[in-house]
Design an enzyme around this catalytic site. Structure first.
Site, PDB file in Angstrom:
ATOM      1  CG  ASP A   1       1.628 -16.041  -0.125  1.00  0.00           C
ATOM      2  OD1 ASP A   1       2.302 -15.931   0.914  1.00  0.00           O
ATOM      3  OD2 ASP A   1       2.087 -16.515  -1.183  1.00  0.00           O
TER       4      ASP A   1
ATOM      5  CG  ASP B   1       4.261 -12.902  -2.139  1.00  0.00           C
ATOM      6  OD1 ASP B   1       4.615 -11.819  -2.631  1.00  0.00           O
ATOM      7  OD2 ASP B   1       4.805 -13.985  -2.412  1.00  0.00           O
TER       8      ASP B   1
ATOM      9  CG  ASP C   1       2.747 -22.077   1.319  1.00  0.00           C
ATOM     10  OD1 ASP C   1       1.835 -22.248   2.140  1.00  0.00           O
ATOM     11  OD2 ASP C   1       3.026 -22.879   0.409  1.00  0.00           O
TER      12      ASP C   1
ATOM     13  NE  ARG D   1      12.804 -17.902  -4.527  1.00  0.00           N
ATOM     14  CZ  ARG D   1      11.801 -17.280  -3.920  1.00  0.00           C
ATOM     15  NH1 ARG D   1      11.049 -17.901  -3.039  1.00  0.00           N
ATOM     16  NH2 ARG D   1      11.533 -16.018  -4.191  1.00  0.00           N
TER      17      ARG D   1
ATOM     18  NE  ARG E   1       6.012 -17.129  -4.882  1.00  0.00           N
ATOM     19  CZ  ARG E   1       6.843 -17.964  -4.268  1.00  0.00           C
ATOM     20  NH1 ARG E   1       6.412 -19.124  -3.833  1.00  0.00           N
ATOM     21  NH2 ARG E   1       8.083 -17.636  -4.082  1.00  0.00           N
TER      22      ARG E   1
ATOM     23  CB  THR F   1       6.166 -13.905   2.265  1.00  0.00           C
ATOM     24  OG1 THR F   1       5.800 -13.536   0.926  1.00  0.00           O
ATOM     25  CG2 THR F   1       4.926 -14.418   2.970  1.00  0.00           C
TER      26      THR F   1
ATOM     27  N   GLY G   1      11.859 -16.058  -0.426  1.00  0.00           N
ATOM     28  CA  GLY G   1      12.006 -14.641  -0.775  1.00  0.00           C
ATOM     29  C   GLY G   1      12.181 -13.807   0.481  1.00  0.00           C
TER      30      GLY G   1
HETATM   31  P1  ADP Z   1       8.852 -19.115   0.346  1.00  0.00           P
HETATM   32  O1  ADP Z   1       9.235 -19.711   1.638  1.00  0.00           O
HETATM   33  O2  ADP Z   1       9.102 -17.637   0.280  1.00  0.00           O
HETATM   34  O3  ADP Z   1       7.452 -19.514  -0.082  1.00  0.00           O
HETATM   35  P2  ADP Z   1       9.897 -21.046  -1.595  1.00  0.00           P
HETATM   36  O4  ADP Z   1       8.563 -21.536  -2.025  1.00  0.00           O
HETATM   37  O5  ADP Z   1      10.912 -20.829  -2.637  1.00  0.00           O
HETATM   38  O6  ADP Z   1       9.836 -19.685  -0.780  1.00  0.00           O
HETATM   39  O7  ADP Z   1      10.457 -22.120  -0.522  1.00  0.00           O
HETATM   40  C1  ADP Z   1      11.712 -21.920   0.098  1.00  0.00           C
HETATM   41  C2  ADP Z   1      12.423 -23.235   0.232  1.00  0.00           C
HETATM   42  O8  ADP Z   1      11.683 -24.103   1.080  1.00  0.00           O
HETATM   43  C3  ADP Z   1      12.600 -24.024  -1.060  1.00  0.00           C
HETATM   44  O9  ADP Z   1      13.686 -23.583  -1.835  1.00  0.00           O
HETATM   45  C4  ADP Z   1      12.848 -25.417  -0.515  1.00  0.00           C
HETATM   46  O10 ADP Z   1      14.173 -25.560  -0.074  1.00  0.00           O
HETATM   47  C5  ADP Z   1      11.920 -25.458   0.710  1.00  0.00           C
HETATM   48  N1  ADP Z   1      10.653 -26.112   0.353  1.00  0.00           N
HETATM   49  C6  ADP Z   1       9.631 -25.625  -0.378  1.00  0.00           C
HETATM   50  N2  ADP Z   1       8.643 -26.526  -0.542  1.00  0.00           N
HETATM   51  C7  ADP Z   1       9.062 -27.654   0.076  1.00  0.00           C
HETATM   52  C8  ADP Z   1       8.503 -28.961   0.261  1.00  0.00           C
HETATM   53  N3  ADP Z   1       7.320 -29.296  -0.238  1.00  0.00           N
HETATM   54  N4  ADP Z   1       9.234 -29.862   0.945  1.00  0.00           N
HETATM   55  C9  ADP Z   1      10.429 -29.538   1.475  1.00  0.00           C
HETATM   56  N5  ADP Z   1      11.009 -28.322   1.330  1.00  0.00           N
HETATM   57  C10 ADP Z   1      10.350 -27.391   0.654  1.00  0.00           C
HETATM   58  O1  F6P Z   2       7.421 -14.420  -2.575  1.00  0.00           O
HETATM   59  C1  F6P Z   2       7.963 -13.160  -2.682  1.00  0.00           C
HETATM   60  C2  F6P Z   2       8.193 -12.789  -4.124  1.00  0.00           C
HETATM   61  O2  F6P Z   2       8.785 -11.509  -4.135  1.00  0.00           O
HETATM   62  C3  F6P Z   2       6.947 -12.835  -5.011  1.00  0.00           C
HETATM   63  O3  F6P Z   2       6.133 -11.698  -4.814  1.00  0.00           O
HETATM   64  C4  F6P Z   2       7.569 -12.934  -6.375  1.00  0.00           C
HETATM   65  O4  F6P Z   2       6.698 -13.562  -7.296  1.00  0.00           O
HETATM   66  C5  F6P Z   2       8.785 -13.773  -6.129  1.00  0.00           C
HETATM   67  O5  F6P Z   2       9.076 -13.692  -4.743  1.00  0.00           O
HETATM   68  C6  F6P Z   2      10.010 -13.361  -6.898  1.00  0.00           C
HETATM   69  O6  F6P Z   2      10.991 -14.300  -6.631  1.00  0.00           O
HETATM   70  P1  F6P Z   2      12.534 -14.171  -7.013  1.00  0.00           P
HETATM   71  O7  F6P Z   2      13.230 -13.706  -5.778  1.00  0.00           O
HETATM   72  O8  F6P Z   2      12.920 -15.565  -7.345  1.00  0.00           O
HETATM   73  O9  F6P Z   2      12.675 -13.217  -8.151  1.00  0.00           O
END
Ligand code: ADP
Ligand code: F6P
Length: 319
Positions: free
Chosen positions: A129, A127, A103, A72, A171, A125, A11
């Protein structure tokens, strides 16, 4: 180390651009070549990688979103996807990677580090978090956006003597709701970290009305329930007329605050230094107002801790 790359993932968050700028400028200042990877891990797999110059990051420090775009990327969750990424990294002569994201992005960077590509992560982020850092890039700007919305809703809530519910993002974390609720003078704040009781909320609303309050603001974190659900519960169980507002993705946009620009600059520059010191598998963060680096394993070892003294304070001040 001669060449590094930077990407933004997950995000988006206001201040990501300031962090990209810091990485690029600091790398060049230190004599490195630097490339930008577009569209997060997807761009790494697809080879959307371009060399960056000082001017490539001009005029972006004040802009929300991310010039490198974000994504993502489900393909990166597989060994095959990550192998493709490693091939591209090697083909472009990249010896270290700065990952700016949340994360999930950190987990991806951890996997890449295990495959021999040193990665350093910068927390970004809204969040707030991520375990091990008190603040993430984007949190402060999102808070300002939310508080601005609370102030505006309060005007109409007062005029109509209404109860308003405002749903904010976060989140599974309550930080956005908690800090914005405290700064916006909300009567009630619902966060995932604290159980709540509908009778308590109703009692608080009644006691406010009893002493002449013209409106009530309830902030609910998306990790608790939707504003719509809560609105229905209050109507059905206590006959409380209300309106609700879901702030949604407006919280992710806008020009970054001073605070976010400053920490983004500090974190981005420090990430380059850590790579130059020969370390991969690290996260950058803020602890007791100092920029620190620590192992990615430590990020995943525990959950981010929401500052519950803030919750207690908000409860005490909103009687
Ligand atoms: P954020 O970084 O904001 O928490 P996401 O959880 O969507 O957002 O993670 C972003 C991207 O990081 C995912 O779309 C994926 O490509 C990669 N990712 C997330 N978790 C894993 C994992 N356990 N192993 C490898 N890549 C990951
Ligand atoms: O992690 C950032 C965030 O904006 C969260 O607060 C929310 O739950 C989520 O991403 C929304 O994700 P998307 O961009 O897939 O709508």
């Amino acid at each position: 180390m001669k060449k590094i790359a930077v990407l933004t993932s997950g995000g988006d968050a206001p201040g990501m651009n300031a962090a990209v700028r810091a990485v690029v400028r600091k790398a060049i200042f230190d004599g490195l070549e630097v490339a930008g990877v577009y569209n997060g891990y997807q761009g790494l797999i697809d080879g959307k990688i371009k060399n960056m110059e000082l001017g490539s990051v001009g005029d972006i420090i004040q802009r929300g979103g991310t010039m490198l775009r974000s994504a993502r990327c489900p393909e990166f969750l597989s060994d095959e996807g990550r192998d493709k990424a490693v091939e591209q990294i090697k083909e472009h002569g990249i010896e270290g990677l700065v990952v700016i994201g949340g994360d999930g992005s950190f987990r991806g960077a951890y996997e890449l580090t295990k495959l021999g590509i040193p990665c350093v992560c910068v927390p970004a982020t809204i969040d707030n978090d991520i375990n091990g850092t008190e603040f993430t890039i984007g949190f402060d700007t999102a808070l300002n956006t939310i508080v601005d919305a609370i102030d505006k809703i309060r005007d109409t809530a007062t005029s109509h003597e209404r109860t308003f519910i405002i749903e904010v993002m976060g989140r599974d974390a309550g930080d956005l709701a908690l800090w914005a609720g405290l700064a916006g003078g909300a009567e009630t704040i619902l966060i995932p970290e604290e159980n709540f009781d509908i009778d308590d909320i109703v009692e608080r609303l009644a006691s406010g009305t009893g002493r002449g309050k013209k409106h009530s603001i309830i902030i609910v974190a998306e990790g608790v329930m939707s504003a719509n659900e809560l609105a229905k519960i209050l109507r059905d169980t206590a006959d409380i007329d209300n309106r609700y507002s879901v702030l949604g993705h407006v919280q992710r946009g806008g020009s970054p605050s001073v605070r976010d620009r400053v920490i983004a600059s500090q974190f981005g520059a420090r990430a380059v230094e850590v790579l130059l010191e020969g370390h991969g598998g690290k996260a950058i963060g803020m602890q007791k107002n100092q920029v620190v680096d620590y192992n990615l394993e430590d990020v995943f070892a525990d959950h981010h801790e929401t500052d519950m003294t803030m919750y207690k304070l908000s409860q005490e001040l909103s009687i």
